[in-house]
Design a protein around this motif. Structure first.
Motif, PDB file in Angstrom:
ATOM      1  N   ASN A  18     -20.362  -8.981 -38.108  1.00  0.00           N
ATOM      2  CA  ASN A  18     -19.317  -7.962 -38.224  1.00  0.00           C
ATOM      3  C   ASN A  18     -18.428  -7.863 -36.985  1.00  0.00           C
ATOM      4  OD1 ASN A  18     -20.091  -7.226 -40.816  1.00  0.00           O
ATOM      5  ND2 ASN A  18     -21.607  -5.778 -40.058  1.00  0.00           N
ATOM      6  N   ARG A  19     -18.309  -8.947 -36.222  1.00  0.00           N
ATOM      7  CA  ARG A  19     -17.421  -8.984 -35.062  1.00  0.00           C
ATOM      8  C   ARG A  19     -16.469 -10.153 -35.242  1.00  0.00           C
ATOM      9  NH1 ARG A  19     -20.105  -7.651 -29.412  1.00  0.00           N
ATOM     10  NH2 ARG A  19     -20.718  -5.554 -29.906  1.00  0.00           N
ATOM     11  N   SER A  20     -15.253  -9.916 -34.849  1.00  0.00           N
ATOM     12  CA  SER A  20     -14.256 -10.968 -34.925  1.00  0.00           C
ATOM     13  C   SER A  20     -14.336 -11.827 -33.668  1.00  0.00           C
ATOM     14  CB  SER A  20     -12.858 -10.360 -35.058  1.00  0.00           C
ATOM     15  OG  SER A  20     -11.894 -11.371 -35.117  1.00  0.00           O
ATOM     16  N   LEU A  21     -14.586 -13.122 -33.840  1.00  0.00           N
ATOM     17  CA  LEU A  21     -14.667 -14.051 -32.713  1.00  0.00           C
ATOM     18  C   LEU A  21     -13.589 -15.110 -32.854  1.00  0.00           C
ATOM     19  CD1 LEU A  21     -18.509 -14.650 -32.466  1.00  0.00           C
ATOM     20  CD2 LEU A  21     -17.108 -13.256 -30.987  1.00  0.00           C
ATOM     21  N   ASN A  22     -13.089 -15.547 -31.734  1.00  0.00           N
ATOM     22  CA  ASN A  22     -12.116 -16.630 -31.761  1.00  0.00           C
ATOM     23  C   ASN A  22     -12.815 -17.925 -32.147  1.00  0.00           C
ATOM     24  OD1 ASN A  22     -10.076 -14.942 -30.929  1.00  0.00           O
ATOM     25  ND2 ASN A  22     -10.394 -15.403 -28.763  1.00  0.00           N
ATOM     26  N   ALA A  23     -12.112 -18.749 -32.892  1.00  0.00           N
ATOM     27  CA  ALA A  23     -12.667 -20.022 -33.336  1.00  0.00           C
ATOM     28  C   ALA A  23     -13.081 -20.914 -32.167  1.00  0.00           C
ATOM     29  CB  ALA A  23     -11.677 -20.731 -34.250  1.00  0.00           C
ATOM     30  N   PRO A  24     -12.300 -21.017 -31.086  1.00  0.00           N
ATOM     31  CA  PRO A  24     -12.736 -21.884 -29.981  1.00  0.00           C
ATOM     32  C   PRO A  24     -14.073 -21.462 -29.366  1.00  0.00           C
ATOM     33  CG  PRO A  24     -10.407 -21.399 -29.743  1.00  0.00           C
ATOM     34  CD  PRO A  24     -10.927 -20.536 -30.857  1.00  0.00           C
ATOM     35  N   ILE A  25     -14.306 -20.151 -29.272  1.00  0.00           N
ATOM     36  CA  ILE A  25     -15.565 -19.679 -28.695  1.00  0.00           C
ATOM     37  C   ILE A  25     -16.740 -20.059 -29.581  1.00  0.00           C
ATOM     38  CG2 ILE A  25     -16.885 -17.618 -28.072  1.00  0.00           C
ATOM     39  CD1 ILE A  25     -14.213 -16.361 -27.242  1.00  0.00           C
ATOM     40  N   VAL A  26     -16.582 -19.864 -30.878  1.00  0.00           N
ATOM     41  CA  VAL A  26     -17.652 -20.196 -31.819  1.00  0.00           C
ATOM     42  C   VAL A  26     -17.931 -21.691 -31.785  1.00  0.00           C
ATOM     43  CG1 VAL A  26     -18.273 -20.257 -34.264  1.00  0.00           C
ATOM     44  CG2 VAL A  26     -17.172 -18.227 -33.305  1.00  0.00           C
ATOM     45  N   PHE A  27     -16.881 -22.506 -31.797  1.00  0.00           N
ATOM     46  CA  PHE A  27     -17.083 -23.946 -31.818  1.00  0.00           C
ATOM     47  C   PHE A  27     -17.600 -24.476 -30.490  1.00  0.00           C
ATOM     48  CE2 PHE A  27     -14.696 -23.684 -35.718  1.00  0.00           C
ATOM     49  CZ  PHE A  27     -15.270 -24.694 -36.481  1.00  0.00           C
ATOM     50  N   VAL A  28     -17.245 -23.855 -29.370  1.00  0.00           N
ATOM     51  CA  VAL A  28     -17.818 -24.257 -28.082  1.00  0.00           C
ATOM     52  C   VAL A  28     -19.317 -23.999 -28.085  1.00  0.00           C
ATOM     53  CG1 VAL A  28     -17.973 -23.626 -25.646  1.00  0.00           C
ATOM     54  CG2 VAL A  28     -15.774 -24.111 -26.647  1.00  0.00           C
ATOM     55  N   LEU A  29     -19.733 -22.833 -28.580  1.00  0.00           N
ATOM     56  CA  LEU A  29     -21.157 -22.526 -28.641  1.00  0.00           C
ATOM     57  C   LEU A  29     -21.903 -23.494 -29.550  1.00  0.00           C
ATOM     58  CD1 LEU A  29     -21.041 -18.629 -28.749  1.00  0.00           C
ATOM     59  CD2 LEU A  29     -21.597 -20.112 -26.813  1.00  0.00           C
ATOM     60  N   ILE A  30     -21.316 -23.809 -30.691  1.00  0.00           N
ATOM     61  CA  ILE A  30     -21.933 -24.770 -31.605  1.00  0.00           C
ATOM     62  C   ILE A  30     -22.001 -26.154 -30.946  1.00  0.00           C
ATOM     63  CG2 ILE A  30     -21.613 -26.009 -33.789  1.00  0.00           C
ATOM     64  CD1 ILE A  30     -20.453 -23.360 -34.913  1.00  0.00           C
TER      65      ILE A  30
END
Length: 89
Positions: free
Chosen positions: A5-17
């Motif tokens: 339920n939080r909006s995250l930027n795509a670059p942050i999510v993909f960096v973590l992945i």
């Protein structure tokens, strides 16, 4: 993109992945004897045996894992920017 339920930027999510995938791949591909990674001016050579359960990683093995983690993070960052640009269009 929403996670928990939080909006995250795509670059942050993909960096973590990318970092997580890089860590798993780096650890799984620790060289058994001697290997070299050459990326442009960077040369990393490793020697040693694969770690067994409970063994600590040597400096060369740690460098190998961290190099793969860095590459995974950069690939993830690039993919995140591509996804972010495509969602804005």
């Amino acid at each position: 993109m929403q996670v928990f339920n939080r909006s995250l930027n795509a670059p942050i999510v993909f960096v973590l992945i990318g970092l997580l995938a890089g860590a798993l791949i780096g650890y799984a591909t620790i060289p058994a004897e001697r290997s070299a990674i050459r990326i442009g001016p960077i040369n990393i050579e490793t020697q040693g045996q694969k770690p067994s359960v409970g063994d600590e990683l040597t400096n060369a093995q740690t460098q190998h894992v961290l190099m793969i983690v860095l590459i995974g993070g950069l690939i993830g960052l690039g993919c995140g920017f591509v996804v972010q640009r495509r969602t804005r269009i």
